[in-house]
Write a protein that holds these residues in place. Structure first.
Motif, PDB file in Angstrom:
ATOM      1  N   GLY A  97      34.041  40.690  32.875  1.00 40.82           N
ATOM      2  CA  GLY A  97      35.250  41.151  31.920  1.00 40.82           C
ATOM      3  C   GLY A  97      35.356  42.359  31.881  1.00 40.82           C
ATOM      4  N   GLN A  98      33.902  43.310  32.179  1.00 35.29           N
ATOM      5  CA  GLN A  98      35.119  44.892  31.843  1.00 35.29           C
ATOM      6  C   GLN A  98      34.912  45.557  33.007  1.00 35.29           C
ATOM      7  N   GLU A  99      35.115  44.761  34.409  1.00 35.88           N
ATOM      8  CA  GLU A  99      35.363  45.463  35.539  1.00 35.88           C
ATOM      9  C   GLU A  99      37.001  44.912  35.969  1.00 35.88           C
ATOM     10  N   THR A 100      37.222  46.219  36.906  1.00 36.10           N
ATOM     11  CA  THR A 100      38.275  46.234  37.115  1.00 36.10           C
ATOM     12  C   THR A 100      39.067  44.779  37.848  1.00 36.10           C
ATOM     13  N   GLN A 101      40.709  44.483  37.135  1.00 39.13           N
ATOM     14  CA  GLN A 101      41.428  42.787  37.359  1.00 39.13           C
ATOM     15  C   GLN A 101      41.932  43.511  39.269  1.00 39.13           C
ATOM     16  N   TYR A 102      42.346  42.724  39.716  1.00 42.27           N
ATOM     17  CA  TYR A 102      43.175  42.998  40.826  1.00 42.27           C
ATOM     18  C   TYR A 102      43.884  42.519  40.938  1.00 42.27           C
ATOM     19  N   PHE A 103      45.628  42.242  40.999  1.00 41.10           N
ATOM     20  CA  PHE A 103      46.435  41.340  40.527  1.00 41.10           C
ATOM     21  C   PHE A 103      46.870  40.862  42.612  1.00 41.10           C
TER      22      PHE A 103
END
Lengths: 112, 109
Positions: A97-103
């Motif tokens: 939840g608090q990690e980078t998201q990759y799109f």
């Protein structure tokens, strides 16, 4: 290189059709997300999944469902497409939840 | 409830001028704050995040817990900074992630 791919860049569907949007990631992400992106509204979370076969509703789940049968694949389903579902759909993956998201690159859906 | 607020939909600055994109948040736990950027015809990508305390492409952002803000700043804007910028908050429970409505930055040559 991080890869989140989406099955289509552009889709045109008719009202009432069942629509499948596919997302695949190759980073072993635990979490996967589906957003829709609309001008002036930003990104709104539709659904997310934190594990295989697990799903949680986001802010705007109505009219959508999701499926995650394998860790790398997260599908968004529009059971009966409506014109107000015309939008850009973005898939993302991440490890927490608090990690980078990759799109992914996004799928622009037009419902006529 | 709106978790992340970006008050400016559009922001225009001249090349070489300082730029500040505002972001305020509302969250009672311990959030992680991010700035994402989307250049024209490119996918949304991370610009920077609070915990790393890095300066990326000349941009910095400081978390002000008292004012619940995470404004993005750059002292001298460049034309290539023109893009859509999103502030985002990662919750420390429930794997939830919240994005703001975005600010479209235009740097005028």
């Amino acid at each position: 290189d991080v890869k989140v791919t989406q099955s289509s860049r552009y889709l045109v569907k008719r009202t009432g059709e069942k629509v499948f949007l596919e997302c695949v990631q190759d980073m072993d992400h635990e979490n996967m997300f589906w957003y829709r992106q609309d001008p002036g509204l930003g990104l709104r979370l539709i659904y997310f999944s934190y594990d295989v076969k697990m799903k949680e509703k986001g802010d705007i789940p109505e009219g959508y469902s999701v499926s995650r049968e394998k860790k790398e694949r997260f599908s968004l389903i529009l059971e009966s497409a409506s014109t107000n579902q015309t939008s850009m759909y973005l898939c993302a993956g991440g490890w927490g939840g608090q990690e980078t998201q990759y799109f992914g690159p996004g799928t622009r859906l037009l419902v006529l | 409830a709106q978790r992340v607020t970006q008050p400016e939909k559009l922001l225009s600055v001249f090349k070489g001028a300082p730029v500040e994109l505002k972001c305020n948040y509302s969250y009672s736990g311990s959030p992680e704050l991010f700035w994402y950027v989307q250049y024209s015809r490119q996918r949304l990508q991370l610009l920077l995040r609070h915990i790393s305390r890095e300066s990326i492409k000349g941009f910095t952002a400081d978390l002000n817990k008292g004012e619940t803000s995470f404004h993005l700043k750059k002292p001298f804007a460049q034309e290539e900074d023109s893009a859509m910028y999103y502030c985002a908050l990662g919750a420390n429970t429930g794997n939830q992630f919240y994005f703001g409505t975005g600010t479209s930055l235009t740097v005028i040559p």
